[in-house]
Enzyme design. Structure first.
Site, PDB file in Angstrom:
ATOM      1  N   GLU A   1      15.674  30.201  56.662  1.00 37.47           N
ATOM      2  CA  GLU A   1      16.188  28.795  56.757  1.00 37.47           C
ATOM      3  C   GLU A   1      17.642  28.916  56.159  1.00 37.47           C
ATOM      4  O   GLU A   1      18.566  28.116  56.667  1.00 37.47           O
ATOM      5  CB  GLU A   1      15.240  27.955  55.891  1.00 37.47           C
ATOM      6  CG  GLU A   1      15.644  26.542  55.984  1.00 37.47           C
ATOM      7  CD  GLU A   1      14.669  25.808  54.917  1.00 37.47           C
ATOM      8  OE1 GLU A   1      14.724  25.735  53.980  1.00 37.47           O
ATOM      9  OE2 GLU A   1      14.069  24.692  55.600  1.00 37.47           O
TER      10      GLU A   1
ATOM     11  N   ARG B   1      14.685  26.146  48.779  1.00 33.49           N
ATOM     12  CA  ARG B   1      13.996  27.322  48.858  1.00 33.49           C
ATOM     13  C   ARG B   1      14.527  28.364  47.684  1.00 33.49           C
ATOM     14  O   ARG B   1      14.130  29.423  47.335  1.00 33.49           O
ATOM     15  CB  ARG B   1      14.359  28.169  50.167  1.00 33.49           C
ATOM     16  CG  ARG B   1      15.894  27.953  50.563  1.00 33.49           C
ATOM     17  CD  ARG B   1      16.231  28.472  51.917  1.00 33.49           C
ATOM     18  NE  ARG B   1      17.738  28.213  52.368  1.00 33.49           N
ATOM     19  CZ  ARG B   1      18.039  27.094  52.746  1.00 33.49           C
ATOM     20  NH1 ARG B   1      17.468  25.956  52.833  1.00 33.49           N
ATOM     21  NH2 ARG B   1      19.233  26.892  53.264  1.00 33.49           N
TER      22      ARG B   1
HETATM   23  O1  F6P Z   1      12.560  20.202  55.915  1.00 31.03           O
HETATM   24  C1  F6P Z   1      12.848  21.408  55.242  1.00 31.03           C
HETATM   25  C2  F6P Z   1      13.021  20.996  53.715  1.00 31.03           C
HETATM   26  O2  F6P Z   1      14.058  20.245  53.695  1.00 31.03           O
HETATM   27  C3  F6P Z   1      13.091  22.535  53.153  1.00 31.03           C
HETATM   28  O3  F6P Z   1      14.536  22.733  52.906  1.00 31.03           O
HETATM   29  C4  F6P Z   1      12.704  21.911  51.534  1.00 31.03           C
HETATM   30  O4  F6P Z   1      12.285  23.008  50.979  1.00 31.03           O
HETATM   31  C5  F6P Z   1      11.449  21.318  52.196  1.00 31.03           C
HETATM   32  O5  F6P Z   1      11.940  20.515  53.540  1.00 31.03           O
HETATM   33  C6  F6P Z   1      10.839  20.386  51.321  1.00 31.03           C
HETATM   34  O6  F6P Z   1      11.695  19.260  50.947  1.00 31.03           O
HETATM   35  P1  F6P Z   1      11.242  18.422  49.768  1.00 31.03           P
HETATM   36  O7  F6P Z   1      11.164  19.153  48.513  1.00 31.03           O
HETATM   37  O8  F6P Z   1      12.555  17.391  49.704  1.00 31.03           O
HETATM   38  O9  F6P Z   1       9.907  17.628  49.854  1.00 31.03           O
END
Ligand code: F6P
Length: 569
Positions: free
Chosen positions: A377, A292
């Site tokens: 979050e 995030r």
């Molecule tokens: O499920 C939550 C999360 O891990 C978030 O914190 C993150 O931004 C999102 O999923 C996407 O994750 P990734 O960039 O690893 O696909």
């Protein structure tokens, strides 16, 4: 339930103080806060039950100048917060009491402050202009990544990079979810007036309607995908990426087209390679960048495609200017710190369980969605850093919608509802549009909403207004209670001269640092997100059971019942 007849004589005014006190009593979760000045703050909160913002404003004409901060082109006016000078001082004392300065330095210097994942938190390094000592390797990697990103943007923009039919690209589709979607999507929309020739699209949801709708207007020969996933293991993203590849290959002469039409951003280079995206098309990410907080990294590639490399640099510069302010400004004038203290004051001492963010700018429509992930979050946590259950409320529910649209909808609740919900209004003072008059009217609405929240309207004024509108006196008496607006509800207004990439960068960094400060004050880890994992695990079980797998035993009866309903023809 039958409707009761309206009372012949309305309840006595003034309604506002009693009304707010009652709401506070309902929503106040606890007073068991960890800092020494909690007792003093509770006393201030008790005293504030008798205070009115309108009186604070009229008693001190200098209040708007006093309850104000300026940083990196952003102005914060918090003079409409139900907060007086002594209470503000008690809040500011928390900064020293909790040694926020050391925690802040630890973050900037790359200490492993995300202790449940043993990770540093270095999104600020992504926009730093010089390498801090001890972080020169990371800084060099970031600069290399930025250069590679810029080279790709130039190659695509100039038409040097071409697709399987030897045509230049016209469309970019970012496939990602959560932090790999919300930030870039919000920024690209916010900076619409700065868009260059490429059309940038976003797809996050595993619902096939999302990707199908996006692709329905696109030409595979001129579409470039960015698969954006820190872990490269997120189901939604991998499924959508695979569907996008099928769509491309249905039109392309052979699988080598993947190399021309797919880019990726990830920490998981092996998984990217397994997907079939060549190493030259991949930009790295690092574990010390939280999802995030990642739009400043190559996760923001889509932003650079939309607004160009110079615009992306301006975005970084705005954030960097806010970083400087946050790091070097005393607490009393430090905008992220003040906003965090206001959040704490609302949540822990005023019974505010909600926070609305209402941008008076059409292009900022996605800002509340972005801030939801950033705040909820990060700080939607229930145990402190040492694993003890908190005895106090943490992050509020954050929500919002562009103004003035909300005025014809949920502002009813803000003005007359039973929920205390402070508002952050966000107002660029000048528009990119040539229609200055319509924009002036938008600004007027924003300013008026702040005053309405403060001022409200008492029973007599309500009755008078009805009579002025021609309502007979006896009817006006009966109707007047319905028009009463208690007022005395807190809000702040953030302004910038214009929503430029620099201003937006500063605004986002402001909320990032506010979130950090609140996490620190609540003694929780603002950088992990374990709460989202259980749903992912259970979804894998459900998915397996749907396909006749062995996991159905892991489903409870309600899940089983829904599954059976899904299985029915
Ligand atoms: O499920 C939550 C999360 O891990 C978030 O914190 C993150 O931004 C999102 O999923 C996407 O994750 P990734 O960039 O690893 O696909």
């Amino acid at each position: 339930m039958r409707w009761q007849k309206l009372p012949a004589s309305p309840p006595a005014a003034p309604a506002n103080i009693a009304c707010i006190a009652k709401l506070r009593a309902i929503t106040m979760t606890t007073t068991d806060l960890p800092w020494p000045s909690n007792t003093a703050l509770r006393a201030h909160a008790k005293r504030h039950e008798q205070l009115q913002v309108s009186e604070l404003l009229s008693a001190d004409r200098g209040r708007p100048a006093d309850f104000h901060c300026h940083a990196a082109g952003i102005d914060l006016d918090y003079s409409r917060q139900l907060l007086d000078v002594p209470a503000r001082e008690a809040l500011i004392a928390l900064v020293a009491e909790t040694d926020l300065a050391s925690a802040r330095e630890a973050m900037f210097e790359g200490a492993s402050i995300n202790h449940t994942e043993q990770r540093a938190v270095l999104h600020t390094l992504l926009r730093a202009q010089t390498p801090p000592s001890g972080l020169t390797t990371e800084f060099a990697e970031i600069q290399q990544c930025l250069q590679d990103q810029q080279a790709w943007v130039d190659a695509v923009n100039s038409g040097q990079h071409r697709g399987f039919e030897d045509q230049p690209m016209t469309d970019i589709v970012n496939i990602g979810i959560g932090g790999s979607d919300l930030g870039p999507r919000m920024v690209v929309q916010a900076l619409t007036p700065y868009h260059q020739q490429l059309q940038v699209h976003f797809c996050a949801n595993i619902d096939p309607a999302d990707l199908d709708t996006t692709l329905s207007t696109l030409n595979p020969a001129t579409t470039l995908f960015i698969i954006c996933s820190k872990t490269f293991s997120t189901e939604e993203t991998l499924q959508n990426a695979a569907a996008a590849r099928r769509w491309l290959l249905a039109a392309a002469p052979d699988p080598s087209a993947v190399a021309q039409h797919f880019l990726a951003v990830s920490t998981n280079l092996d998984a990217v390679a397994e997907f079939g995206i060549p190493a030259d098309n991949v930009l790295p990410l690092w574990n010390w960048v939280g999802g995030r907080y990642s739009l400043w990294s190559a996760v923001g590639w889509s932003i650079a495609f939309a607004i160009g490399n110079a615009g992306f640099k301006q975005l970084l510069a705005g954030a960097q200017a806010m970083d400087e302010h946050f790091r070097n400004t005393p607490a009393a004038d430090n905008m992220p710190i003040i906003m965090s203290l206001l959040e704490l004051w609302s949540v822990n001492y005023q019974g505010g369980s909600n926070q609305a963010v209402i941008p008076y700018d059409h292009h900022l429509g996605r800002l509340p969605a972005f801030l939801q992930q950033l705040s909820m979050e990060s700080n939607g946590k229930r145990v402190t850093n040492d694993g003890t259950t908190v005895g106090y409320a943490t992050a509020p529910v954050l929500w919002g919608e562009e103004g003035s649209n909300g005025q014809h909808s949920f502002h009813q609740l803000l003005h007359q509802g039973t929920l205390l919900c402070p508002v952050d209004f966000i107002l660029p003072l000048t528009s990119h549009s040539d229609d200055k008059d319509r924009h002036r009217r938008l600004v007027a609405h924003c300013i008026a909403q702040g005053q309405a929240l403060t001022q409200g309207r008492d029973l007599q004024a309500s009755e008078d207004s009805l009579i002025q509108r021609g309502t007979p006196q006896d009817e006006a008496k009966v109707l007047a209670p319905h028009l009463v607006i208690p007022g005395n509800r807190s809000c702040s207004t953030l302004t910038c001269q214009q929503l430029t990439p620099h201003a937006l960068g500063a605004l986002i960094a402001l909320y990032e640092h506010k979130t950090f400060c609140s996490g620190h004050l609540w003694q929780i880890n603002a950088f992990d997100q374990w709460g989202v994992e259980l749903g992912k695990e259970l979804s894998a079980n459900v998915s397996e059971a749907m396909q006749g797998g062995t996991s159905s035993g892991a489903l409870d009866t309600a899940a089983q019942a829904l599954l059976e309903r899904w299985q029915q023809p």
